[in-house]
Motif scaffolding. Structure first.
Motif, PDB file in Angstrom:
ATOM      1  N   PHE A  49       1.317  -0.935  -0.300  1.00 19.43           N
ATOM      2  CA  PHE A  49      -0.239  -0.129  -0.262  1.00 19.43           C
ATOM      3  C   PHE A  49       1.439   1.660   0.272  1.00 19.43           C
ATOM      4  CE2 PHE A  49      -4.355  -2.163   1.953  1.00 19.43           C
ATOM      5  CZ  PHE A  49      -4.322  -2.304   0.724  1.00 19.43           C
ATOM      6  N   TRP A  90      -9.000  -0.361  10.177  1.00 18.11           N
ATOM      7  CA  TRP A  90      -7.487  -0.275   9.434  1.00 18.11           C
ATOM      8  C   TRP A  90      -6.699  -0.257  10.420  1.00 18.11           C
ATOM      9  CZ3 TRP A  90      -7.548  -2.380   4.516  1.00 18.11           C
ATOM     10  CH2 TRP A  90      -8.874  -1.799   3.948  1.00 18.11           C
ATOM     11  N   ILE A 111      -6.607   5.124   2.504  1.00 22.30           N
ATOM     12  CA  ILE A 111      -7.131   3.070   1.691  1.00 22.30           C
ATOM     13  C   ILE A 111      -8.978   4.031   1.260  1.00 22.30           C
ATOM     14  CG2 ILE A 111      -7.801   1.173   1.846  1.00 22.30           C
ATOM     15  CD1 ILE A 111      -5.385   1.156   4.238  1.00 22.30           C
TER      16      ILE A 111
END
Length: 345
Positions: free
Chosen positions: A34, A298, A313
């Motif tokens: 990510f 998260w 995200i």
């Protein structure tokens, strides 16, 4: 028909649970992936800018990678050295803070206010005030030990960016509308990361300069922390302010500390609530409820670094939903549209 739709919803829900569970199990790898994607989104804008200036792609590519590595190493060096010195001086700051509390208790007793001094000193664990932030930064530092993997990931993603565009044109050769949706998605993602990174840097820079003026120790460290924690909405700015405010209280004076608190609040409100929304636009806003639960989700799935990645995200998912007509309703649910309604009303 209704029974089929319900089965579909249960299937999607079960798929979502499996995906989240898989992300949690592979969190160490997922976080690196990510971060590499998000950093590439930011630096791809610089890569395109250099190419527009007719600089050869290979030279532009090497320059961008070198800039990324230099910035990362510089930040790592500053944070590591400042944090090491700060941790060494924590016992001294703790004694000063305890002395300040004792003096405050004595002042209260002089006005006839009965206070149990021992109970208060036992209840207040002064090391935890400083330790909370340093523990978080320590966790990030441990993660940054995998810095080489992130650099390699960013390098490969940027190298593939040009050929990826060609691949998309081949894939969506007969589907122009879908290609436009993807291009819009990509543009909005880059816009979000560019604006968020710029405002975060601006926040950290202004706070570092302000702390130098106020005479607080380790201004660059607290500026870097403010920049990083700007990616964590609401609670991030509060956590970033705690060590600097406590240091001001024990090493400067009360009036300066009050002024510093006002300074922190003013900077965060001005940048997060005024400058950032104007640069991003209302279409890139998120509902406070969505932000709150994304931090919890998260943070649980990816750990402390997940809290920093929570909004990026979630914003990526929202932009993806808004780029497709069949899922736009999900993007609307995730949006913060209260301001728009009030204006229309």
């Amino acid at each position: 028909m209704d029974a089929i739709n319900i089965r579909h919803y249960f299937f999607y829900l079960a798929t979502l649970v499996v995906i989240i569970a898989g992300l949690k199990v592979a969190s160490e790898i997922v976080v690196i992936l990510f971060l590499a994607i998000f950093i590439s989104s930011i630096f791809s804008t610089l890569l395109r800018f250099l190419e527009k200036k007719h600089i050869p792609r290979v030279i532009s590519y090497v320059l961008v990678i070198c800039i990324f590595v230099l910035i990362s190493l510089l930040l790592g060096y500053i944070v590591n050295n400042s944090l090491k010195n700060f941790i060494e001086n924590i016992p001294q700051y703790e004694k000063q803070l305890q002395g300040l509390v004792v003096n405050t208790i004595a002042l209260g007793e002089s006005y006839g206010i009965a206070v149990d001094k021992k109970m208060i000193l036992d209840a207040l664990n002064f090391s935890s005030f400083f330790g909370f932030t340093t523990n978080i930064i320590g966790s990030i530092g441990t993660f940054l030990s995998k810095f080489l993997l992130i650099v390699i990931g960013v390098a490969f993603i940027l190298a593939e960016s040009k050929s990826f565009e060609k691949k998309l044109k081949v894939i969506f050769k007969q589907k122009r509308e879908e290609l436009e949706h993807f291009n819009q998605f990509s543009h909005n993602i880059q816009k979000y990361f560019l604006v968020k990174s710029t405002t975060s840097f601006l926040t950290g820079f202004i706070i570092a300069v302000g702390l130098i003026i106020f005479g607080v120790d380790y201004p660059v460290l607290w500026g870097v922390i403010a920049m990083l924690f700007n990616f964590v909405p609401v609670v991030g700015s509060i956590i970033a302010a705690i060590p600097a405010v406590l240091l001001s209280l024990v090493s400067v004076d009360l009036n300066t500390t009050i002024a510093l608190i006002v300074f922190y609040v003013t900077i965060n409100i001005s940048i997060s609530n005024i400058i950032e929304p104007k640069l991003m636009g209302k279409e890139l806003g998120l509902s406070p409820l969505v932000i709150f639960f994304s931090l919890i989700l998260w943070g649980w799935v990816l750990g402390i670094v997940g809290m920093f990645l929570a909004v990026p995200i979630t914003m990526t998912l929202k932009i993806a939903f808004s780029s497709n007509t069949s899922t736009q309703w999900i993007a609307v649910l995730m949006s913060d549209i209260t301001t728009k309604k009030e204006k229309k009303g």
